[in-house]
Design a protein around this motif. Structure first.
Motif, mmCIF file in Angstrom:
data_model
loop_
_atom_site.group_PDB
_atom_site.id
_atom_site.type_symbol
_atom_site.label_atom_id
_atom_site.label_comp_id
_atom_site.label_asym_id
_atom_site.label_seq_id
_atom_site.Cartn_x
_atom_site.Cartn_y
_atom_site.Cartn_z
ATOM 1 N N GLY A 198 0.821 -1.208 0.000
ATOM 2 C CA GLY A 198 0.000 0.000 0.000
ATOM 3 C C GLY A 198 0.853 1.254 0.000
ATOM 4 N N ARG A 199 1.897 1.255 0.794
ATOM 5 C CA ARG A 199 2.798 2.405 0.855
ATOM 6 C C ARG A 199 3.433 2.649 -0.508
ATOM 7 N NH1 ARG A 199 7.668 3.899 0.695
ATOM 8 N NH2 ARG A 199 8.542 1.819 0.461
ATOM 9 N N GLN A 200 3.893 1.567 -1.136
ATOM 10 C CA GLN A 200 4.537 1.714 -2.441
ATOM 11 C C GLN A 200 3.540 2.145 -3.522
ATOM 12 O OE1 GLN A 200 7.369 -1.303 -3.704
ATOM 13 N NE2 GLN A 200 8.028 -1.655 -1.582
ATOM 14 N N LEU A 201 2.331 1.600 -3.493
ATOM 15 C CA LEU A 201 1.326 1.990 -4.481
ATOM 16 C C LEU A 201 0.977 3.472 -4.335
ATOM 17 C CD1 LEU A 201 -0.482 1.205 -6.840
ATOM 18 C CD2 LEU A 201 -2.220 0.489 -5.167
ATOM 19 N N LEU A 202 0.810 3.934 -3.107
ATOM 20 C CA LEU A 202 0.528 5.363 -2.884
ATOM 21 C C LEU A 202 1.696 6.228 -3.344
ATOM 22 C CD1 LEU A 202 -1.225 5.209 0.596
ATOM 23 C CD2 LEU A 202 -2.288 5.773 -1.613
ATOM 24 N N ALA A 203 2.917 5.779 -3.104
ATOM 25 C CA ALA A 203 4.098 6.532 -3.548
ATOM 26 C C ALA A 203 4.158 6.573 -5.074
ATOM 27 C CB ALA A 203 5.368 5.914 -2.961
ATOM 28 N N TYR A 204 3.811 5.475 -5.725
ATOM 29 C CA TYR A 204 3.775 5.438 -7.190
ATOM 30 C C TYR A 204 2.736 6.438 -7.712
ATOM 31 C CZ TYR A 204 2.469 3.960 -11.846
ATOM 32 O OH TYR A 204 2.147 3.970 -13.186
ATOM 33 N N ILE A 205 1.552 6.394 -7.140
ATOM 34 C CA ILE A 205 0.471 7.283 -7.595
ATOM 35 C C ILE A 205 0.817 8.751 -7.353
ATOM 36 C CG2 ILE A 205 -1.941 7.944 -7.140
ATOM 37 C CD1 ILE A 205 -2.495 4.880 -6.796
ATOM 38 N N SER A 206 1.572 9.015 -6.313
ATOM 39 C CA SER A 206 1.973 10.402 -6.040
ATOM 40 C C SER A 206 3.148 10.841 -6.903
ATOM 41 C CB SER A 206 2.319 10.580 -4.560
ATOM 42 O OG SER A 206 3.578 10.006 -4.280
ATOM 43 N N GLY A 207 3.747 9.912 -7.645
ATOM 44 C CA GLY A 207 4.858 10.235 -8.526
ATOM 45 C C GLY A 207 6.231 10.126 -7.890
ATOM 46 N N SER A 208 6.297 9.609 -6.674
ATOM 47 C CA SER A 208 7.594 9.528 -5.995
ATOM 48 C C SER A 208 8.216 8.131 -6.021
ATOM 49 C CB SER A 208 7.467 10.023 -4.549
ATOM 50 O OG SER A 208 6.591 9.194 -3.817
ATOM 51 N N LEU A 209 7.589 7.172 -6.694
ATOM 52 C CA LEU A 209 8.138 5.811 -6.811
ATOM 53 C C LEU A 209 8.014 5.366 -8.256
ATOM 54 C CD1 LEU A 209 9.090 3.231 -5.006
ATOM 55 C CD2 LEU A 209 6.790 2.433 -5.534
ATOM 56 N N ARG A 210 9.084 4.833 -8.784
ATOM 57 C CA ARG A 210 9.073 4.355 -10.167
ATOM 58 C C ARG A 210 9.113 2.837 -10.269
ATOM 59 N NH1 ARG A 210 11.755 8.094 -14.362
ATOM 60 N NH2 ARG A 210 10.942 10.092 -13.680
ATOM 61 N N ASP A 211 9.758 2.182 -9.317
ATOM 62 C CA ASP A 211 9.918 0.728 -9.359
ATOM 63 C C ASP A 211 9.445 0.121 -8.050
ATOM 64 O OD1 ASP A 211 11.263 0.511 -11.949
ATOM 65 O OD2 ASP A 211 12.918 1.547 -10.948
ATOM 66 N N PHE A 212 8.604 -0.881 -8.159
ATOM 67 C CA PHE A 212 8.115 -1.586 -6.978
ATOM 68 C C PHE A 212 9.139 -2.617 -6.532
ATOM 69 C CE2 PHE A 212 4.338 0.086 -8.963
ATOM 70 C CZ PHE A 212 3.564 0.496 -7.900
ATOM 71 N N ASP A 213 9.271 -2.774 -5.236
ATOM 72 C CA ASP A 213 10.183 -3.756 -4.658
ATOM 73 C C ASP A 213 9.403 -4.548 -3.622
ATOM 74 O OD1 ASP A 213 12.392 -5.219 -3.902
ATOM 75 O OD2 ASP A 213 13.205 -3.639 -2.618
ATOM 76 N N LEU A 214 8.709 -5.575 -4.099
ATOM 77 C CA LEU A 214 7.840 -6.388 -3.246
ATOM 78 C C LEU A 214 8.006 -7.857 -3.604
ATOM 79 C CD1 LEU A 214 4.639 -4.227 -3.794
ATOM 80 C CD2 LEU A 214 5.886 -4.408 -1.632
ATOM 81 N N PRO A 215 7.892 -8.754 -2.623
ATOM 82 C CA PRO A 215 7.864 -10.182 -2.961
ATOM 83 C C PRO A 215 6.526 -10.485 -3.643
ATOM 84 C CG PRO A 215 7.496 -9.887 -0.610
ATOM 85 C CD PRO A 215 7.799 -8.534 -1.180
ATOM 86 N N LEU A 216 6.596 -11.172 -4.774
ATOM 87 C CA LEU A 216 5.389 -11.484 -5.540
ATOM 88 C C LEU A 216 5.113 -12.980 -5.495
ATOM 89 C CD1 LEU A 216 5.989 -9.272 -8.716
ATOM 90 C CD2 LEU A 216 4.964 -8.637 -6.516
#
Length: 161
Positions: free
Chosen positions: A53-71
């Motif tokens: 959730g933190r990473q998705l919100l950061a992506y939507i806000s434009g401050s994250l370009r690459d996700f780093d999560l176990p899939l």
């Protein structure tokens, strides 16, 4: 066991789902009601869902370009191959279905690439929105074309309607 949480964002309410191995689902706002039968937990109580959730919100806000999560994704060998290739399309870039098909064996696989992209359980995180039609046209997307355009706009990509 799969656990899900909802995440209100500027683009609508997403649903994130995780199992013991990693993040396994991201549902778009219009799909939100379809996944409510799953076991819902508060986002703060599940470390992986909280980080997703933190990473998705950061992506939507434009401050994250690459996700780093176990899939934790399940699919056919072909789907997994397509999803891996989708992850190589850089932020702010697009690729046609035919170009991705060429990477994995030939342009004749473009429709199959589209089917695999549509089956992607982790859209945005595995960026199928970066796939476009021949000639730069905006084409199908599980979250709908307005969502696809919003994601491309967020990344600064351009497409022809």
């Amino acid at each position: 066991m799969q656990l899900s949480t909802t995440l209100p964002t500027a683009l609508g309410v997403f649903t994130l789902t995780a199992d013991e191995a990693g993040l396994c689902g991201l549902s778009f706002p219009e799909e939100h009601q379809l996944v409510l039968h799953k076991s819902l937990v508060a986002i703060a109580t599940h470390p992986l869902l909280h980080e997703a959730g933190r990473q998705l919100l950061a992506y939507i806000s434009g401050s994250l370009r690459d996700f780093d999560l176990p899939l934790s994704i399940q699919g056919t060998a072909f789907q997994l191959q397509v999803w891996e290739q989708l992850r190589t399309i850089a932020y702010g870039q697009t690729m046609t279905y035919g170009e991705l098909a060429e990477r994995i064996g030939g342009r004749h696989k473009a429709r199959a690439v589209g089917g695999a992209a549509h089956a992607n359980p982790l859209a945005i995180i595995i960026p199928c929105h970066r796939l476009i039609g021949a000639g730069g046209k905006l084409t199908g997307f599980g979250g709908g074309l307005p969502m696809k355009q919003a994601l491309l706009n967020l990344e600064g990509s351009s497409c022809k309607d």
